[in-house]
Design a protein around this motif. Structure first.
Motif, PDB file in Angstrom:
ATOM      1  N   THR A   1      57.023  -8.115  23.473  1.00 19.12           N
ATOM      2  CA  THR A   1      55.668  -7.591  23.337  1.00 19.12           C
ATOM      3  C   THR A   1      55.280  -6.518  24.354  1.00 19.12           C
ATOM      4  O   THR A   1      54.224  -5.898  24.193  1.00 19.12           O
ATOM      5  N   HIS A   2      56.095  -6.278  25.379  1.00 17.05           N
ATOM      6  CA  HIS A   2      55.700  -5.348  26.434  1.00 17.05           C
ATOM      7  C   HIS A   2      56.468  -4.033  26.368  1.00 17.05           C
ATOM      8  O   HIS A   2      57.584  -3.966  25.841  1.00 17.05           O
ATOM      9  N   ARG A   3      55.865  -3.020  26.933  1.00 15.60           N
ATOM     10  CA  ARG A   3      56.504  -1.709  27.029  1.00 15.60           C
ATOM     11  C   ARG A   3      57.384  -1.676  28.280  1.00 15.60           C
ATOM     12  O   ARG A   3      56.919  -1.960  29.397  1.00 15.60           O
ATOM     13  N   PHE A   4      58.639  -1.320  28.105  1.00 15.32           N
ATOM     14  CA  PHE A   4      59.574  -1.182  29.212  1.00 15.32           C
ATOM     15  C   PHE A   4      59.911   0.291  29.380  1.00 15.32           C
ATOM     16  O   PHE A   4      60.356   0.949  28.435  1.00 15.32           O
ATOM     17  N   GLU A   5      59.672   0.791  30.582  1.00 17.30           N
ATOM     18  CA  GLU A   5      59.943   2.200  30.860  1.00 17.30           C
ATOM     19  C   GLU A   5      61.434   2.404  31.146  1.00 17.30           C
ATOM     20  O   GLU A   5      62.178   1.461  31.356  1.00 17.30           O
ATOM     21  N   GLY A   6      61.839   3.668  31.178  1.00 20.73           N
ATOM     22  CA  GLY A   6      63.211   3.976  31.543  1.00 20.73           C
ATOM     23  C   GLY A   6      63.983   4.628  30.417  1.00 20.73           C
ATOM     24  O   GLY A   6      63.475   4.813  29.303  1.00 20.73           O
ATOM     25  N   PRO A   7      65.247   4.946  30.672  1.00 17.04           N
ATOM     26  CA  PRO A   7      66.061   5.667  29.682  1.00 17.04           C
ATOM     27  C   PRO A   7      66.337   4.858  28.415  1.00 17.04           C
ATOM     28  O   PRO A   7      66.689   5.437  27.387  1.00 17.04           O
ATOM     29  N   ASP A   8      66.187   3.519  28.488  1.00 17.86           N
ATOM     30  CA  ASP A   8      66.455   2.674  27.323  1.00 17.86           C
ATOM     31  C   ASP A   8      65.195   2.368  26.521  1.00 17.86           C
ATOM     32  O   ASP A   8      65.226   1.519  25.630  1.00 17.86           O
ATOM     33  N   HIS A   9      64.094   3.051  26.831  1.00 14.77           N
ATOM     34  CA  HIS A   9      62.820   2.714  26.186  1.00 14.77           C
ATOM     35  C   HIS A   9      62.902   2.768  24.668  1.00 14.77           C
ATOM     36  O   HIS A   9      62.481   1.832  23.977  1.00 14.77           O
ATOM     37  N   ASP A  10      63.434   3.860  24.123  1.00 15.27           N
ATOM     38  CA  ASP A  10      63.484   4.005  22.660  1.00 15.27           C
ATOM     39  C   ASP A  10      64.361   2.924  22.037  1.00 15.27           C
ATOM     40  O   ASP A  10      64.032   2.385  20.960  1.00 15.27           O
TER      41      ASP A  10
END
Length: 390
Positions: free
Chosen positions: A348-357
């Motif tokens: 349910t949460h947004r994770f930042e970083g290069p793997d976001h998509d």
């Protein structure tokens, strides 16, 4: 002073343990460093599992909960503007009840007072001694007087920042921890809920949760930075962000005066074992879970229910089997709940970083699986309403 069980911590875990022991004819003294007013006003968890509700009712402290609590037979899970209902009762035969932790504490305090229980508030300088001996003790200061409380056993129900966990030597204790790269901005508002069930929303801008406390008070959470300054969140920004993250076709968010706001960091924490000699840890003194799964208070209830039964068996039959297996049995539940809370957070949460998509596509797949699979929806429902206490 002398008692059978010294309980450090007068929150829900300590008070419930004291009450359960009283019902078994076992004496206890509860020591709490805060005032009674402070303990009863702390706004904490509000979701009670079916097992917690059943236990509170069975032991005579659930009357007001049943009258004023809000029973929920499902939950909404949302991805962007698509909202899915998970029907708990249909899938598991069980439900949850929304009833604030501070209300549980009020009910327990009143019952302990009516039963003549010893609950000492505003104690200072608490320290635990000799827990590996047959005569452990707790020293403390109350009303300016230094005192010693001797006991057969000590229960550490004093929360994450308490003194009991550090009584266990570092070479005996092992800690497992995960700190999440975000926090929750918690909001309490004087407005009727805009939903019939809780809403867990995964939006490109971040997570949002719509909960409730009563017919006139709503509880909201927004994913934010763990060190987010509250000044960054004026009222209108909060309502705009909630409206965006919770948006769904045909649904409208009602706004009202915001009466409380705070930022809570997200973490998982487990200290093993939960026993050292005659010291037993319960609740937040031993474990912390992310609030996504709504498990903190319920885990504490499960701990003290098992501990009270083990102590009763010790005094009733002389058997220490329950005490010996207390830590291992509690940890089985703790790790199951840690996994569920991690899973809900990851979904349910947004994770930042290069793997976001990539992460976002996985979350989308999980949402689609919940929508298409009764087995997947049942797994969520079964974990959310909680496993039986025993």
């Amino acid at each position: 002073m002398r008692t059978q069980v010294a309980i450090v911590g007068g929150g829900p875990a300590g008070l419930l343990l004291s009450h359960l022991l009283h019902l078994q004819g076992i004496d206890s003294v509860v020591l709490e460093r805060r005032s009674q007013e402070h303990v009863q006003q702390r706004v904490r968890a509000g979701v009670l599992e079916q097992g917690t509700v059943d236990l509170l009712r069975e032991v005579g402290v659930g009357e007001r909960m049943l009258r004023e609590g809000d029973r929920h037979e499902g939950v909404h899970v949302q991805f962007d503007e698509e909202r899915l209902h998970i029907p708990f009762t249909e899938l598991t035969g069980r439900a949850i009840t929304v009833y604030g932790q501070q209300e549980v504490v009020k009910d327990l305090n009143e019952r302990r007072r009516a039963d003549g229980g010893q609950v000492l508030f505003e104690v200072d300088d608490v320290a635990v001694h000799d827990v590996t001996s047959d005569n452990p003790s707790v020293t403390f200061t109350h009303d300016g007087v230094a005192q010693v409380l001797h006991a057969d056993f000590v229960a550490g129900c004093d929360g994450f920042h308490g003194v009991c966990r550090d009584t266990i030597p570092p070479d005996v204790r092992r800690v497992y921890e995960r700190v999440y790269p975000f926090g929750w901005l918690g909001i309490l508002a004087e407005v009727a809920p805009s939903t019939d069930e809780l809403i867990y929303a995964n939006n490109e801008r971040g997570f949002a949760l719509h909960s409730m406390r009563s017919a006139t008070i709503s509880r909201f959470y927004l994913q934010c930075a763990p060190d987010e300054p509250l000044d960054n969140w004026p009222d209108q920004r909060i309502w705009d962000e909630l409206g965006t993250r919770l948006a769904a076709p045909g649904w409208k968010l009602q706004e009202g005066p915001i009466i409380e706001r705070s930022v809570t960091a997200m973490r998982s924490f487990v200290a093993e074992p939960l026993r050292h000699g005659r010291l037993f840890l319960a609740g937040d003194s031993a474990h912390i879970v992310p609030p996504t799964g709504a498990k903190g208070l319920n885990l504490a209830v499960a701990d003290v229910d098992r501990l009270a039964e083990a102590l009763a068996d010790h005094y009733r039959t002389g058997s220490d089997a329950g005490l010996d297996e207390y830590s291992a049995k509690c940890l089985e539940r703790v790790w199951r709940v840690q996994h569920f809370s991690w899973w809900m957070t990851s979904m349910t949460h947004r994770f930042e970083g290069p793997d976001h998509d990539f992460d976002r596509r996985l979350q989308r797949s999980q949402f689609d699986y919940l929508r298409s699979s009764t087995a997947a929806a049942t797994t969520l429902a079964e974990n959310y309403v909680g496993m039986p206490l025993r």
